[in-house]
Design a protein around this motif. Structure first.
Motif, PDB file in Angstrom:
ATOM      1  N   MET A   1      13.125  33.042  60.354  1.00 37.47           N
ATOM      2  CA  MET A   1      11.847  33.027  59.649  1.00 37.47           C
ATOM      3  C   MET A   1      11.719  31.742  58.831  1.00 37.47           C
ATOM      4  SD  MET A   1      11.386  36.941  58.350  1.00 37.47           S
ATOM      5  CE  MET A   1      11.454  38.298  59.536  1.00 37.47           C
ATOM      6  N   SER A   2      10.513  31.344  58.576  1.00 38.56           N
ATOM      7  CA  SER A   2      10.279  30.097  57.864  1.00 38.56           C
ATOM      8  C   SER A   2       9.689  30.364  56.483  1.00 38.56           C
ATOM      9  CB  SER A   2       9.326  29.217  58.691  1.00 38.56           C
ATOM     10  OG  SER A   2       8.096  29.881  58.901  1.00 38.56           O
ATOM     11  N   TYR A   3       9.463  29.285  55.761  1.00 32.93           N
ATOM     12  CA  TYR A   3       8.869  29.340  54.424  1.00 32.93           C
ATOM     13  C   TYR A   3       7.546  30.103  54.492  1.00 32.93           C
ATOM     14  CZ  TYR A   3       6.518  27.633  50.240  1.00 32.93           C
ATOM     15  OH  TYR A   3       5.843  27.542  49.047  1.00 32.93           O
ATOM     16  N   THR A   6      11.789  32.341  53.992  1.00 33.96           N
ATOM     17  CA  THR A   6      13.060  31.621  53.928  1.00 33.96           C
ATOM     18  C   THR A   6      12.933  30.464  52.942  1.00 33.96           C
ATOM     19  OG1 THR A   6      13.598  32.162  56.210  1.00 33.96           O
ATOM     20  CG2 THR A   6      14.762  30.296  55.215  1.00 33.96           C
ATOM     21  N   ARG A   7      13.738  30.491  51.920  1.00 32.11           N
ATOM     22  CA  ARG A   7      13.771  29.405  50.923  1.00 32.11           C
ATOM     23  C   ARG A   7      15.222  28.945  50.788  1.00 32.11           C
ATOM     24  NH1 ARG A   7       9.246  29.054  47.315  1.00 32.11           N
ATOM     25  NH2 ARG A   7       7.669  30.661  47.764  1.00 32.11           N
TER      26      ARG A   7
END
Length: 329
Positions: A1-3, A6-7
């Motif tokens: 998963m992306s921003y 996800t951080r």
């Protein structure tokens, strides 16, 4: 998963979090300190191009070893400056040579219980011409004669092992030296002495300060006919494979930072204990930047060592060994 789910920065917020997920670790026991032994007593002569590095008489070397052991440093790599030099490098294989004297003294000290004593095996510090093998000369032409050099190197390895070296480390880059040493060591009852081969040693400009420290500069020519061409990665892998086939127990890459790709390639290919030597020029250029205030000493030192470890080195020969051990605590 992306921003924003996800951080990546979440795990960087605090030092405990950063430490928890740190992938590469340094420890004092993986650091090897080079020492330069010289004749005399109470001798501690700083090398002008290497601040903090000294030519040490045997008694001073014992003190240095005890200090290193107290910091948890893993071992010493010993080099010698003989009183006299000749074409046959007699001081290298003399049982009363300077490194042999140092090994016997170190073995009697408390430091020997905690430190691996590694003896460099080469002829350059002991020859009048400064080359790593026997010189054959005809008129103005000369050649480093490979096969006659092997006998002197094997004699040196046996003499150092008998004096107390835990490991012998050939750095000459003569073809067949590991096989010759292994055969002679075994014949002479030193079959338990490991060989740490400088299997990948490049002809490098970064050795300059070392040659002052060890008084080993060639008196004519250079070492490019036996040390490796810096352009050749595949050849380095062949050199390593040959040394392992001849009986090397461990391998060493030299220099380190300009050749991190070689360390990584060797790590991926060979499943043996492997070290890298952060050589004199690497140390000196950082010390020059420290003196000018251009680099933060502690951070630059530790980052340089971490890069070598991350590339794949199990242990690192470095003049920063004691300072880094203090930081690592």
């Amino acid at each position: 998963m992306s921003y924003p789910i996800t951080r990546m920065r979440r795990m960087r917020r605090t030092e405990p979090l950063r430490a928890l997920v740190r992938e590469t670790h340094l420890e004092p026991g993986a650091l090897i300190l080079p020492l330069f032994l010289c004749p005399g007593e109470g001798m501690r002569r700083e090398v002008s191009s290497m601040p903090g590095v000294f030519n040490l008489s045997v008694d001073e070397a014992v003190k240095e070893a005890e200090a290193a052991a107290a910091l948890g440093v893993g071992g010493l790599l010993l080099f010698g400056l003989p009183e006299t030099k000749d074409e046959q490098a007699t001081g290298a294989w003399d049982d009363h040579g300077i490194v042999q004297q140092g090994l016997r003294a170190l073995k009697q000290s408390s430091a020997s219980k905690q430190l691996v004593l590694i003896a460099d095996v080469c002829l350059c510090e002991y020859t009048s011409h400064g080359h790593c093998g026997v010189v054959r000369q005809q008129g103005d032409e000369y050649e480093i004669d490979n096969d006659p050099s092997l006998d002197l190197l094997a004699r040196t390895a046996v003499s150092l092992a008998r004096a107390g070296a835990d490991v012998v480390a050939p750095s000459d880059m003569m073809d067949g030296r590991v096989m010759e040493m292994r055969d002679v060591l075994d014949e002479e009852g030193c079959e338990q002495t490991p060989i740490l081969s400088y299997a990948s040693k490049f002809a490098s400009a970064f050795y300059g300060p070392f040659r002052e420290a060890a008084d080993s500069a060639p008196q004519f020519g250079d070492r490019r006919s036996y040390q490796m061409d810096g352009a050749n990665l595949r050849e380095a892998m062949r050199e390593i494979e040959l040394d392992l086939d001849e009986g090397a127990d461990m391998i060493l890459m030299k220099p380190a930072m300009p050749y991190l790709d070689v360390i990584r390639a060797a790590r991926e290919r060979f499943d043996v204990p492997m070290g890298a030597y952060q050589v004199s020029g690497e140390y000196s250029m950082m010390q020059a930047a420290f003196a000018k205030g251009w680099l933060d000493p502690e951070r630059a030192m530790m980052e340089s060592l971490l890069s070598i470890r991350r590339a794949g080195a199990d242990f690192i020969v470095t003049y920063f060994a004691q300072e880094a051990a203090k930081v690592l605590g």
